[in-house]
Design a protein around this motif. Structure first.
Motif, mmCIF file in Angstrom:
data_model
loop_
_atom_site.group_PDB
_atom_site.id
_atom_site.type_symbol
_atom_site.label_atom_id
_atom_site.label_comp_id
_atom_site.label_asym_id
_atom_site.label_seq_id
_atom_site.Cartn_x
_atom_site.Cartn_y
_atom_site.Cartn_z
ATOM 1 N N ARG A 29 -5.177 -68.921 -65.769
ATOM 2 C CA ARG A 29 -6.567 -68.365 -65.431
ATOM 3 C C ARG A 29 -7.442 -69.121 -65.427
ATOM 4 O O ARG A 29 -8.501 -68.722 -64.547
ATOM 5 N N GLU A 30 -8.038 -70.220 -65.971
ATOM 6 C CA GLU A 30 -8.869 -70.997 -65.945
ATOM 7 C C GLU A 30 -9.134 -71.543 -64.500
ATOM 8 O O GLU A 30 -10.171 -71.736 -63.913
ATOM 9 N N ALA A 31 -7.944 -72.024 -63.991
ATOM 10 C CA ALA A 31 -8.027 -72.633 -62.665
ATOM 11 C C ALA A 31 -8.412 -71.533 -61.778
ATOM 12 O O ALA A 31 -9.070 -71.662 -60.717
ATOM 13 N N LEU A 32 -7.844 -70.354 -61.862
ATOM 14 C CA LEU A 32 -8.095 -69.341 -61.079
ATOM 15 C C LEU A 32 -9.464 -68.848 -61.052
ATOM 16 O O LEU A 32 -10.117 -68.249 -59.909
ATOM 17 N N CYS A 33 -10.108 -68.769 -62.226
ATOM 18 C CA CYS A 33 -11.495 -68.501 -62.419
ATOM 19 C C CYS A 33 -12.593 -69.456 -61.612
ATOM 20 O O CYS A 33 -13.396 -69.009 -61.109
ATOM 21 N N ALA A 34 -12.118 -70.637 -61.672
ATOM 22 C CA ALA A 34 -12.817 -71.750 -60.834
ATOM 23 C C ALA A 34 -12.715 -71.589 -59.501
ATOM 24 O O ALA A 34 -13.801 -72.103 -58.928
ATOM 25 N N ALA A 35 -11.852 -71.000 -58.928
ATOM 26 C CA ALA A 35 -11.635 -70.689 -57.636
ATOM 27 C C ALA A 35 -12.276 -69.478 -57.049
ATOM 28 O O ALA A 35 -12.213 -68.969 -55.903
ATOM 29 N N GLY A 36 -12.862 -68.499 -58.123
ATOM 30 C CA GLY A 36 -13.328 -67.335 -57.915
ATOM 31 C C GLY A 36 -12.879 -66.117 -58.307
ATOM 32 O O GLY A 36 -13.400 -64.990 -58.010
ATOM 33 N N ALA A 37 -11.834 -66.033 -59.031
ATOM 34 C CA ALA A 37 -11.216 -65.119 -59.458
ATOM 35 C C ALA A 37 -11.908 -64.396 -60.530
ATOM 36 O O ALA A 37 -12.475 -64.938 -61.405
ATOM 37 N N ASN A 38 -11.804 -63.038 -60.649
ATOM 38 C CA ASN A 38 -12.093 -62.073 -61.663
ATOM 39 C C ASN A 38 -11.129 -61.276 -62.311
ATOM 40 O O ASN A 38 -10.260 -60.766 -61.590
ATOM 41 N N PHE A 39 -11.166 -61.327 -63.866
ATOM 42 C CA PHE A 39 -10.095 -60.661 -64.437
ATOM 43 C C PHE A 39 -10.672 -59.535 -65.198
ATOM 44 O O PHE A 39 -11.761 -59.579 -65.881
ATOM 45 N N SER A 40 -9.873 -58.517 -65.510
ATOM 46 C CA SER A 40 -10.425 -57.184 -66.180
ATOM 47 C C SER A 40 -9.291 -56.976 -67.469
ATOM 48 O O SER A 40 -9.436 -56.170 -68.265
ATOM 49 N N SER A 41 -8.251 -57.995 -67.953
ATOM 50 C CA SER A 41 -7.791 -58.044 -68.804
ATOM 51 C C SER A 41 -7.370 -59.349 -69.510
ATOM 52 O O SER A 41 -7.566 -60.295 -68.783
ATOM 53 N N ASP A 42 -6.772 -59.297 -70.636
ATOM 54 C CA ASP A 42 -6.517 -60.735 -71.404
ATOM 55 C C ASP A 42 -5.027 -61.196 -71.274
ATOM 56 O O ASP A 42 -4.891 -62.109 -72.160
ATOM 57 N N GLY A 43 -4.172 -60.456 -70.542
ATOM 58 C CA GLY A 43 -2.826 -60.927 -70.643
ATOM 59 C C GLY A 43 -2.393 -61.810 -69.538
ATOM 60 O O GLY A 43 -3.369 -62.261 -68.487
ATOM 61 N N ASP A 44 -1.105 -61.904 -69.264
ATOM 62 C CA ASP A 44 -0.503 -62.754 -68.235
ATOM 63 C C ASP A 44 -0.239 -62.108 -67.062
ATOM 64 O O ASP A 44 -0.001 -62.751 -66.084
ATOM 65 N N THR A 45 -0.370 -60.686 -66.947
ATOM 66 C CA THR A 45 0.357 -60.022 -65.873
ATOM 67 C C THR A 45 -0.671 -60.199 -64.769
ATOM 68 O O THR A 45 -0.466 -60.326 -63.723
ATOM 69 N N GLU A 46 -2.023 -59.662 -65.116
ATOM 70 C CA GLU A 46 -3.139 -59.969 -63.935
ATOM 71 C C GLU A 46 -3.160 -61.546 -63.445
ATOM 72 O O GLU A 46 -3.511 -61.611 -62.245
ATOM 73 N N VAL A 47 -2.961 -62.329 -64.387
ATOM 74 C CA VAL A 47 -3.013 -63.787 -63.909
ATOM 75 C C VAL A 47 -1.679 -63.878 -62.843
ATOM 76 O O VAL A 47 -2.112 -64.558 -62.011
ATOM 77 N N LEU A 48 -0.625 -63.342 -63.099
ATOM 78 C CA LEU A 48 0.609 -63.605 -62.418
ATOM 79 C C LEU A 48 0.377 -63.175 -61.123
ATOM 80 O O LEU A 48 0.544 -63.521 -59.849
ATOM 81 N N LEU A 49 -0.373 -61.812 -61.077
ATOM 82 C CA LEU A 49 -0.544 -60.976 -59.896
ATOM 83 C C LEU A 49 -1.712 -61.755 -58.808
ATOM 84 O O LEU A 49 -1.660 -61.916 -57.768
ATOM 85 N N GLU A 50 -2.719 -62.413 -59.723
ATOM 86 C CA GLU A 50 -3.722 -62.968 -58.830
ATOM 87 C C GLU A 50 -3.166 -64.527 -58.376
ATOM 88 O O GLU A 50 -3.522 -64.649 -57.158
ATOM 89 N N LEU A 51 -2.403 -64.992 -59.036
ATOM 90 C CA LEU A 51 -1.846 -66.257 -58.631
ATOM 91 C C LEU A 51 -0.925 -66.059 -57.483
ATOM 92 O O LEU A 51 -1.118 -66.803 -56.267
ATOM 93 N N LEU A 52 0.027 -64.915 -57.436
ATOM 94 C CA LEU A 52 0.743 -64.728 -56.308
ATOM 95 C C LEU A 52 -0.210 -64.237 -55.031
ATOM 96 O O LEU A 52 0.316 -64.556 -53.925
ATOM 97 N N ALA A 53 -1.080 -63.502 -55.147
ATOM 98 C CA ALA A 53 -2.168 -62.804 -54.085
ATOM 99 C C ALA A 53 -2.648 -63.948 -53.528
ATOM 100 O O ALA A 53 -2.991 -63.814 -52.273
ATOM 101 N N ARG A 54 -3.105 -65.138 -54.147
ATOM 102 C CA ARG A 54 -3.799 -66.120 -53.746
ATOM 103 C C ARG A 54 -3.059 -66.991 -52.752
ATOM 104 O O ARG A 54 -3.317 -67.712 -52.129
ATOM 105 N N GLN A 55 -2.004 -67.575 -53.805
ATOM 106 C CA GLN A 55 -1.112 -68.873 -53.132
ATOM 107 C C GLN A 55 0.214 -68.440 -52.833
ATOM 108 O O GLN A 55 1.140 -69.248 -52.440
ATOM 109 N N GLY A 56 0.724 -66.983 -52.974
ATOM 110 C CA GLY A 56 2.118 -66.628 -52.615
ATOM 111 C C GLY A 56 3.045 -67.385 -53.539
ATOM 112 O O GLY A 56 2.906 -67.819 -54.721
ATOM 113 N N LEU A 57 4.609 -67.638 -53.057
ATOM 114 C CA LEU A 57 5.595 -68.094 -53.848
ATOM 115 C C LEU A 57 5.344 -69.489 -54.396
ATOM 116 O O LEU A 57 5.757 -69.712 -55.579
#
Length: 623
Positions: A94-122
């Motif tokens: 999550r920290e790495a994604l935030c540094a790349a401009g991502a914003n999060f509205s939850s505190d769990g891992d689900t949104e982190v996985l979604l953002e990771l896949l949306a930005r970087q794919g498989l």
């Protein structure tokens, strides 16, 4: 852990009522919440592309961020995610994604996985440490990406034809939506009756016709417009082991990181303490790190081995609390057996890992402990099975000319029948010839095999390690991909999730996998196996189990169960419609009414499992 269900229908709308019932059938996997969404997709301006109707359902076991903010299905922009698993290092990602401009509205891992896949794919999955099975739908592109973790700890099944793609955490919901019974292939039935196991197929085919599973470390890409499905491997265990260093001085630190990272949770975490090396090493690491009181210990006692006593000695030495669960073999055990059949959805061997563990997980759930750690994987990564790996170590020593290691090892293991059989196999001599009866059933009463159709004996040996000629490292990799380990993971997931408990296995941290390639001198010495793990205790806290030689695990004394429930067992087997297609089931049942040796036999156990699956989940024959 959670349960997921997804259906895509071509040319006709999804039956939402039926899809909702399929999702509800996974409620045991996610007792804390149920979410769903329906959607339609079509390519704007193209009349030749049929409209696709979709439904995604999710049952939630809340471990991280239990708030509604992390409920699923989770929609962010053009992506919708349904996910089962945990990303242990999600805060770092999550920290790495935030540094790349991502914003999060939850505190769990689900949104982190979604953002990771949306930005970087498989490829983004290479940054994640954990276990998962998920489906990610891209509404804009009209694509579905579904993948499993490196070892396949989390299940993911699918059915695909010209009209439907159905994806789920278990087999039954898919068949329920398709409105068809589970039909076991003839080859799988014969293999199980002969071998007693059904190991995974490399192509993802299962024992049920029309149902496949996404292979471990792989993903499926589905294009809705072309109605085309393709499989891609995103992680290769062999390549990972070959290219990653495995330094002995780094092992304790890696073990510690693997254990402590699996404490990430917003709810209680437990440990299954079996009395063996693997789980007690986890306990040693926890206590040495000052985290012993954070974890609730559970032990099981079948009264057959010294396992529970060793677990008690560890607990007493460390001064921690533990809960001991006695195992039941009485009339209530028959109901438990049928429940196990229903949850397993697959024929299984009569061992404690299948039949004792559901009782333990049920008790764990009663104590409101939804996360449990165990020692699964230690045997496959660090060579713990004498009766599977010793001959490969012997061959390695022979080819390397290590006479002193050979001499000491053979001398120290001279009284171990399993080890000595392995020594003979290493020289190309099999003291128990295969093919004269059911594999694994050499101790059955003489004459039982005559009641089996010859086609059963023609079934290919399912455990290809029996004739494997590779190195020790290759044997470990084989078992991790297509042998025992996938079976343990299947069994563990079904047993734990039947009670809404998440199972975590620190020794299956992928950073430990390269230790499969250390030589036999580092894994076996004299009477000791798993030498690397035993030596690791010295860096944490030495426990009585460190130099314990024989360990049996959570046992399930099958003959006590069979004898206590003889009438119900034989009635169930007699009612089978599948067994008579492959054997003279009536003759075996008649003999078992009066002969305990027949009742206790491996053949009768396998017959009972098939009959139990028929009764519990409606299993039928394919022909």
């Amino acid at each position: 852990m959670c349960g997921l269900f997804l259906i895509l229908e071509r040319r006709r709308p999804v039956d939402v009522t039926r899809a909702r019932a399929c999702t509800q059938a996974l409620r045991h996997r996610g007792p804390d919440g149920l979410g769903e969404c329906s959607f339609d997709w079509s390519t704007t301006g193209r009349d030749d592309v049929p409209r696709v109707s979709g439904y995604a359902g999710h049952t939630r076991l809340s471990i991280l961020d239990p708030s509604p903010r992390s409920d699923q299905p989770m929609r962010r922009g053009q992506h919708t995610l349904i996910y089962n698993g945990e990303i242990y290092n999600f805060r770092h990602v999550r920290e790495a994604l935030c540094a790349a401009g991502a914003n999060f509205s939850s505190d769990g891992d689900t949104e982190v996985l979604l953002e990771l896949l949306a930005r970087q794919g498989l490829p983004g999955l290479n940054q994640a440490h954990g276990m998962w099975a998920f489906g990610l739908f891209d509404h804009g592109a009209g694509t579905l990406l579904a993948a499993r973790d490196r070892y396949g700890k989390k299940p993911l099944f699918f059915h695909f034809d010209e009209e439907r793609l159905c994806l789920a955490s278990e087999i039954a919901p898919i068949l329920r939506y398709l409105d068809r019974p589970p039909c076991m292939t003839d080859a799988a039935l014969d293999t199980y009756l002969c071998d007693g196991w059904l190991f995974p197929q490399a192509d993802g085919c299962t024992h049920v016709e029309g149902i496949r599973e996404v292979p471990a470390g792989a993903a499926i890409h589905f294009d809705l417009g072309r109605w085309h499905l393709a499989t891609e491997r995103w992680f290769d265990l062999d390549a990972h082991v070959a290219r990653t260093p495995a330094r002995a001085d780094e092992l304790p630190e890696l073990l510690c990181e693997a254990v402590l990272s699996r404490l990430v949770a917003d709810r209680k975490v437990g440990l299954l303490l079996s009395g063996g090396v693997d789980s007690s090493l986890i306990l040693s690491i926890l206590c040495a790190s000052g985290r012993g009181e954070q974890v609730h210990c559970f032990t099981g006692d079948a009264g057959k081995s010294d396992d529970a006593q060793y677990a008690r000695r560890c607990i007493e030495q460390l001064g921690i609390r533990a809960i001991e669960v006695p195992l039941d073999y009485g009339p209530a055990g028959m109901d438990g057996f049928l429940s196990t059949c229903r949850h397993q959805e697959k024929p299984f061997p009569f061992i404690g890992n299948v039949l004792a563990m559901p009782q333990l997980y049920a008790r764990i759930a009663e104590h409101d402990v939804p996360v449990i750690m165990d020692g699964t994987g230690g045997d496959e990564v660090f060579a713990g099975y004498w009766d599977r790996y010793y001959r490969f170590a012997l061959r390695e020593a022979q080819s390397g000319g290590d006479a002193s290691w050979l001499e000491e090892s053979l001398r120290e293991n001279a009284g171990d029948a399993k080890a000595m059989r392995q020594a003979l196999l290493a020289r190309g001599v099999d003291p128990v010839p295969r093919g004269s009866g059911l594999r694994g059933a050499e101790s059955d009463p003489p004459g039982l095999s005559r009641h089996i159709d010859p086609a059963v004996f023609d079934a290919a040996a399912n455990d290809s390690l029996e004739s494997f000629q590779g190195t020790l490292t290759q044997a470990l990799l084989h078992d991790a991909k297509r042998g025992r380990l996938p079976e343990w993971l299947w069994q563990n997931d079904r047993n734990a999730m039947a009670s809404g408990v998440e199972n975590r296995s620190p020794l299956l941290d992928h950073r430990l996998a390269p230790y499969m390639r250390t030589r036999m001198q580092g894994k076996m010495s004299g009477p000791w196996n798993k030498l690397e793990l035993r030596q690791a205790f010295d860096r944490f806290i030495a426990l009585p189990t460190q130099w314990r030689r024989d360990k049996q695990g959570f046992r399930w004394v099958y003959f006590r169960f069979l004898r206590a429930n003889r009438a119900a067992v034989l009635e169930l087997v007699s009612a089978s419609r599948l067994l008579p297609t492959r054997m003279n089931a009536r003759a075996v049942v008649d003999a078992a009414r009066h002969d305990d040796a027949v009742l206790d036999s491996v053949l009768l156990q396998r017959m009972l499992c098939i009959a139990g699956l028929e009764a519990a989940m409606g299993l039928q024959g394919a022909s």
